[in-house]
Design a protein around this motif. Structure first.
Motif, mmCIF file in Angstrom:
data_model
loop_
_atom_site.group_PDB
_atom_site.id
_atom_site.type_symbol
_atom_site.label_atom_id
_atom_site.label_comp_id
_atom_site.label_asym_id
_atom_site.label_seq_id
_atom_site.Cartn_x
_atom_site.Cartn_y
_atom_site.Cartn_z
ATOM 1 N N PRO A 140 41.973 2.636 -47.126
ATOM 2 C CA PRO A 140 42.863 1.618 -46.090
ATOM 3 C C PRO A 140 42.404 1.879 -44.654
ATOM 4 N N ASP A 141 41.766 2.993 -44.387
ATOM 5 C CA ASP A 141 41.492 3.033 -42.679
ATOM 6 C C ASP A 141 39.807 2.761 -42.694
ATOM 7 N N ASP A 142 39.294 2.186 -43.836
ATOM 8 C CA ASP A 142 37.755 1.811 -43.627
ATOM 9 C C ASP A 142 37.693 1.015 -42.776
ATOM 10 N N ARG A 143 36.838 1.202 -41.797
ATOM 11 C CA ARG A 143 36.646 -0.037 -40.628
ATOM 12 C C ARG A 143 35.182 -0.496 -40.846
ATOM 13 N N SER A 144 34.616 -0.400 -41.688
ATOM 14 C CA SER A 144 33.086 -0.868 -41.959
ATOM 15 C C SER A 144 32.941 -2.309 -42.279
ATOM 16 N N ALA A 145 34.132 -3.281 -42.123
ATOM 17 C CA ALA A 145 34.103 -4.394 -42.445
ATOM 18 C C ALA A 145 33.013 -5.210 -41.533
ATOM 19 N N LEU A 146 32.965 -4.982 -40.356
ATOM 20 C CA LEU A 146 32.172 -5.606 -39.366
ATOM 21 C C LEU A 146 30.793 -4.886 -39.364
ATOM 22 N N PRO A 147 29.800 -5.755 -39.373
ATOM 23 C CA PRO A 147 28.486 -5.269 -39.179
ATOM 24 C C PRO A 147 28.340 -4.367 -37.728
ATOM 25 N N ALA A 148 27.529 -3.561 -37.698
ATOM 26 C CA ALA A 148 27.524 -2.650 -36.567
ATOM 27 C C ALA A 148 27.146 -3.410 -35.372
ATOM 28 N N ALA A 149 26.258 -4.291 -35.290
ATOM 29 C CA ALA A 149 25.844 -4.914 -33.914
ATOM 30 C C ALA A 149 27.168 -5.452 -33.704
ATOM 31 N N GLU A 150 27.838 -6.368 -34.381
ATOM 32 C CA GLU A 150 29.125 -7.147 -33.846
ATOM 33 C C GLU A 150 30.159 -6.371 -33.625
ATOM 34 N N ALA A 151 30.289 -4.872 -34.226
ATOM 35 C CA ALA A 151 31.357 -3.904 -33.645
ATOM 36 C C ALA A 151 30.848 -3.425 -32.190
ATOM 37 N N ARG A 152 29.517 -3.335 -32.014
ATOM 38 C CA ARG A 152 29.190 -2.837 -30.861
ATOM 39 C C ARG A 152 29.361 -3.926 -29.544
ATOM 40 N N ARG A 153 29.005 -5.230 -30.219
ATOM 41 C CA ARG A 153 29.171 -6.378 -29.088
ATOM 42 C C ARG A 153 30.740 -6.383 -28.843
ATOM 43 N N THR A 155 32.830 -4.027 -28.683
ATOM 44 C CA THR A 155 33.478 -3.047 -28.123
ATOM 45 C C THR A 155 33.111 -3.004 -26.588
ATOM 46 N N GLU A 156 31.736 -3.600 -26.126
ATOM 47 C CA GLU A 156 31.011 -3.898 -24.893
ATOM 48 C C GLU A 156 32.039 -4.660 -24.426
ATOM 49 N N GLU A 157 32.321 -5.712 -24.960
ATOM 50 C CA GLU A 157 33.064 -6.746 -24.244
ATOM 51 C C GLU A 157 34.581 -6.488 -24.150
ATOM 52 N N LEU A 158 35.029 -5.871 -24.705
ATOM 53 C CA LEU A 158 36.520 -5.163 -24.644
ATOM 54 C C LEU A 158 36.415 -4.164 -23.324
ATOM 55 N N ALA A 159 35.274 -3.339 -23.174
ATOM 56 C CA ALA A 159 35.353 -2.110 -22.331
ATOM 57 C C ALA A 159 35.364 -3.174 -20.956
ATOM 58 N N LYS A 160 34.397 -4.252 -20.895
ATOM 59 C CA LYS A 160 34.404 -4.865 -19.694
ATOM 60 C C LYS A 160 35.668 -5.622 -19.149
ATOM 61 N N ARG A 161 36.524 -6.141 -20.190
ATOM 62 C CA ARG A 161 37.603 -6.756 -19.898
ATOM 63 C C ARG A 161 38.678 -5.777 -19.361
ATOM 64 N N TRP A 162 38.860 -4.589 -20.319
ATOM 65 C CA TRP A 162 39.972 -3.843 -20.101
ATOM 66 C C TRP A 162 39.666 -2.802 -18.975
ATOM 67 N N LEU A 163 38.599 -2.354 -19.043
ATOM 68 C CA LEU A 163 38.430 -1.364 -18.035
ATOM 69 C C LEU A 163 37.211 -1.608 -16.764
ATOM 70 N N GLY A 164 37.071 -2.945 -16.756
ATOM 71 C CA GLY A 164 36.438 -3.424 -15.751
ATOM 72 C C GLY A 164 35.067 -2.791 -15.503
ATOM 73 N N LEU A 165 34.313 -2.402 -16.651
ATOM 74 C CA LEU A 165 33.084 -1.671 -16.641
ATOM 75 C C LEU A 165 31.750 -2.629 -17.228
ATOM 76 N N GLU A 166 31.558 -3.245 -15.983
ATOM 77 C CA GLU A 166 30.421 -4.223 -16.191
ATOM 78 C C GLU A 166 29.034 -3.666 -16.552
ATOM 79 N N GLY A 167 29.012 -2.484 -16.106
ATOM 80 C CA GLY A 167 27.782 -1.814 -16.528
ATOM 81 C C GLY A 167 27.799 -1.149 -17.881
ATOM 82 N N PHE A 168 28.811 -1.081 -18.542
ATOM 83 C CA PHE A 168 28.798 -0.366 -19.629
ATOM 84 C C PHE A 168 27.994 -0.689 -20.573
ATOM 85 N N HIS A 169 27.446 0.303 -21.429
ATOM 86 C CA HIS A 169 26.333 0.054 -22.415
ATOM 87 C C HIS A 169 26.682 1.127 -23.673
#
Length: 171
Positions: A140-153, A155-169
């Motif tokens: 039930p807690d398996d989070r592998s439904a998203l392809p890895a590249a999309e999950a990274r994208r 995560t990066e987008e949310l970090a920019k929006r929520w934390l204001g981390l424009e340089g986040f990689h």
């Protein structure tokens, strides 16, 4: 089309994307990617010779034809509707066409020429149902439904929006 009786599927691309609530909010490119992935994995209930997805085309994309696996992708100008109607009207075997759209004008043309018609929701239900059956059941807690590249994208987008981390990689 060959004489074997196999069918050609014509899909009104943006019409299907706009009918699926989760895809409406996506960029056009992301919506096309999701639709093509879904269509590429469908096992049709009848023999299908070819599957053609038509999108409205603009600029460099206009009148372009691409292949994505077994699916042919067309960007039509002036419109996908005109392209689909032309394909139906000029088909030597319109009775072997399966037309997928919710557009009234295309549906009338298809029905008047003897093509089989299905709604966008029919296609989505068929594809999503088959995808669910094909996916292995995980924890039930398996989070592998998203392809890895999309999950990274994401995560990066949310970090920019929520934390204001424009340089986040990637960490």
């Amino acid at each position: 089309m060959d004489a074997s009786g196999s069918r050609t599927v014509l899909i009104d691309g943006y019409n299907v994307i706009k009918r699926h609530e989760p895809w409406r909010r996506l960029t056009l490119q992301d919506g096309r990617t999701r639709l093509l992935a879904l269509v590429s994995g469908i096992r049709w209930p009848v023999p299908v010779r070819s599957t053609i997805v038509v999108f409205d085309g603009r600029g460099a994309d206009a009148a372009a034809v691409h292949r994505t696996g077994a699916v042919e992708v067309r960007f039509a100008s002036p419109s996908a509707d005109a392209c689909l109607q032309h394909a139906i009207r000029t088909s030597t075997h319109p009775d072997r066409l399966i037309v997928i759209t919710d557009d009234g004008d295309i549906l009338r043309t298809a029905k008047n020429h003897g093509a089989r018609c299905h709604s966008s929701l029919w296609l989505l239900a068929l594809g999503l149902k088959q995808r669910e059956r094909a996916e292995p059941v995980g924890r039930p807690d398996d989070r592998s439904a998203l392809p890895a590249a999309e999950a990274r994208r994401i995560t990066e987008e949310l970090a920019k929006r929520w934390l204001g981390l424009e340089g986040f990689h990637r960490l």
